[in-house]
Design a protein around this motif. Structure first.
Motif, PDB file in Angstrom:
ATOM      1  N   GLU A  13      -8.915   6.141  -6.168  1.00 13.90           N
ATOM      2  CA  GLU A  13      -8.170   5.617  -6.103  1.00 13.90           C
ATOM      3  C   GLU A  13      -7.953   6.324  -8.144  1.00 13.90           C
ATOM      4  O   GLU A  13      -6.726   5.608  -8.663  1.00 13.90           O
ATOM      5  CB  GLU A  13      -9.671   3.822  -6.531  1.00 13.90           C
ATOM      6  CG  GLU A  13      -8.560   2.857  -7.875  1.00 13.90           C
ATOM      7  CD  GLU A  13      -9.777   2.025  -7.879  1.00 13.90           C
ATOM      8  OE1 GLU A  13      -8.989   1.172  -8.765  1.00 13.90           O
ATOM      9  OE2 GLU A  13     -10.562   1.693  -7.728  1.00 13.90           O
ATOM     10  N   ARG A  16      -5.040   8.293  -7.945  1.00 18.70           N
ATOM     11  CA  ARG A  16      -3.797   7.279  -7.699  1.00 18.70           C
ATOM     12  C   ARG A  16      -2.895   6.465  -8.771  1.00 18.70           C
ATOM     13  O   ARG A  16      -2.518   6.333  -9.620  1.00 18.70           O
ATOM     14  CB  ARG A  16      -3.891   6.345  -6.713  1.00 18.70           C
ATOM     15  CG  ARG A  16      -3.824   6.722  -5.034  1.00 18.70           C
ATOM     16  CD  ARG A  16      -4.108   6.480  -4.109  1.00 18.70           C
ATOM     17  NE  ARG A  16      -4.101   4.850  -4.752  1.00 18.70           N
ATOM     18  CZ  ARG A  16      -4.538   3.748  -3.978  1.00 18.70           C
ATOM     19  NH1 ARG A  16      -4.628   4.139  -2.240  1.00 18.70           N
ATOM     20  NH2 ARG A  16      -5.254   2.677  -3.414  1.00 18.70           N
ATOM     21  N   ILE A  17      -4.880   6.141  -9.629  1.00 20.43           N
ATOM     22  CA  ILE A  17      -4.159   5.871 -11.031  1.00 20.43           C
ATOM     23  C   ILE A  17      -3.918   6.528 -12.277  1.00 20.43           C
ATOM     24  O   ILE A  17      -3.130   6.721 -13.399  1.00 20.43           O
ATOM     25  CB  ILE A  17      -5.968   4.865 -11.680  1.00 20.43           C
ATOM     26  CG1 ILE A  17      -6.020   3.893 -10.975  1.00 20.43           C
ATOM     27  CG2 ILE A  17      -5.041   5.262 -13.288  1.00 20.43           C
ATOM     28  CD1 ILE A  17      -7.267   3.149 -10.944  1.00 20.43           C
ATOM     29  N   PRO A  20       0.806   7.670 -10.807  1.00 14.49           N
ATOM     30  CA  PRO A  20       1.172   5.824 -10.929  1.00 14.49           C
ATOM     31  C   PRO A  20       2.708   6.173  -9.804  1.00 14.49           C
ATOM     32  O   PRO A  20       2.899   5.572  -8.989  1.00 14.49           O
ATOM     33  CB  PRO A  20       1.759   5.637 -11.388  1.00 14.49           C
ATOM     34  CG  PRO A  20       1.814   6.502 -13.338  1.00 14.49           C
ATOM     35  CD  PRO A  20       0.978   7.823 -12.796  1.00 14.49           C
ATOM     36  N   ASN A  23       1.792   6.949  -4.650  1.00 17.09           N
ATOM     37  CA  ASN A  23       1.564   6.250  -3.685  1.00 17.09           C
ATOM     38  C   ASN A  23       3.200   5.489  -3.677  1.00 17.09           C
ATOM     39  O   ASN A  23       3.109   4.857  -4.446  1.00 17.09           O
ATOM     40  CB  ASN A  23       1.036   4.754  -3.520  1.00 17.09           C
ATOM     41  CG  ASN A  23       0.876   4.367  -2.341  1.00 17.09           C
ATOM     42  OD1 ASN A  23       2.327   4.287  -1.808  1.00 17.09           O
ATOM     43  ND2 ASN A  23      -0.222   3.124  -2.643  1.00 17.09           N
ATOM     44  N   THR A 106      -1.317   0.567 -15.706  1.00 18.72           N
ATOM     45  CA  THR A 106      -1.168   1.410 -14.352  1.00 18.72           C
ATOM     46  C   THR A 106      -2.018   1.454 -13.216  1.00 18.72           C
ATOM     47  O   THR A 106      -2.183   1.018 -12.070  1.00 18.72           O
ATOM     48  CB  THR A 106      -1.931   3.139 -14.920  1.00 18.72           C
ATOM     49  OG1 THR A 106      -0.733   3.734 -15.571  1.00 18.72           O
ATOM     50  CG2 THR A 106      -1.371   4.084 -13.651  1.00 18.72           C
ATOM     51  N   GLN A 110      -1.230  -0.118  -9.778  1.00 16.96           N
ATOM     52  CA  GLN A 110      -1.551   0.352  -8.286  1.00 16.96           C
ATOM     53  C   GLN A 110      -2.439  -0.397  -7.778  1.00 16.96           C
ATOM     54  O   GLN A 110      -1.871   0.245  -5.990  1.00 16.96           O
ATOM     55  CB  GLN A 110      -2.960   1.272  -8.604  1.00 16.96           C
ATOM     56  CG  GLN A 110      -2.277   2.697  -9.559  1.00 16.96           C
ATOM     57  CD  GLN A 110      -1.362   3.224  -8.916  1.00 16.96           C
ATOM     58  OE1 GLN A 110      -0.742   4.772  -8.749  1.00 16.96           O
ATOM     59  NE2 GLN A 110      -1.091   3.951  -7.488  1.00 16.96           N
ATOM     60  N   ASP A 114      -0.155  -1.159  -3.194  1.00 15.56           N
ATOM     61  CA  ASP A 114      -0.862  -1.253  -2.389  1.00 15.56           C
ATOM     62  C   ASP A 114      -0.838  -2.648  -1.377  1.00 15.56           C
ATOM     63  O   ASP A 114      -1.029  -2.732  -0.220  1.00 15.56           O
ATOM     64  CB  ASP A 114      -2.788  -1.049  -2.450  1.00 15.56           C
ATOM     65  CG  ASP A 114      -3.192   0.263  -2.780  1.00 15.56           C
ATOM     66  OD1 ASP A 114      -1.827   1.145  -2.166  1.00 15.56           O
ATOM     67  OD2 ASP A 114      -3.792   0.273  -3.535  1.00 15.56           O
TER      68      ASP A 114
END
Length: 127
Positions: A13, A16-17, A20, A23, A106, A110, A114
């Motif tokens: 996580e 991914r943060i 941005p 994913n 952000t 994220q 998902d």
């Protein structure tokens, strides 16, 4: 207070943060990011209805078009026992804007990547 369609699963996580665009699921499905800011109040069945007077809510939606994205906001908030009182802002987000989001936005974005939709509540107490 945060709400997303489902919990984050898999991957790191934190990575991914920070990135941005890590994913890119929404690109593969040609979904575009939209951000809606609303003022909402808790409905009587909300677990904190007696404690909270309202909230400014930032709702990220990934969808094919603006109108469909906007239509998803009210039912999503209603599922959490919130009623929209006022639509404050509606944004069609560009790649350049995604790169300039602060950490809180952000993270909310994220979660939407998902789950397709996510909300961050900035609430205030009842007096």
């Amino acid at each position: 207070m945060r709400k997303s369609g489902r919990e984050l699963t898999g991957g790191n996580e934190e990575d991914r943060i920070r990135n941005p665009r890590a994913n890119t699921q929404y690109k593969e499905r040609r979904l575009k990011p939209y951000l809606f800011r609303v003022r909402a109040t808790p409905r009587r069945h909300h677990p904190q209805a007696d404690e909270l007077a309202g909230a400014y809510v930032h709702v990220w939606v990934l969808d094919k078009d603006f109108e469909t994205a906007r239509e998803r906001v009210a039912p999503f908030l209603a599922d959490g026992h919130w009623r929209i009182e006022e639509w404050l802002n509606e944004f069609r987000i560009t790649e350049a804007q995604l790169e300039k989001l602060n950490a809180s936005e952000t993270a909310n974005y994220q979660r939407a990547l998902d789950a397709g939709i996510s909300a961050d509540f900035h609430s205030w107490k009842a007096s």
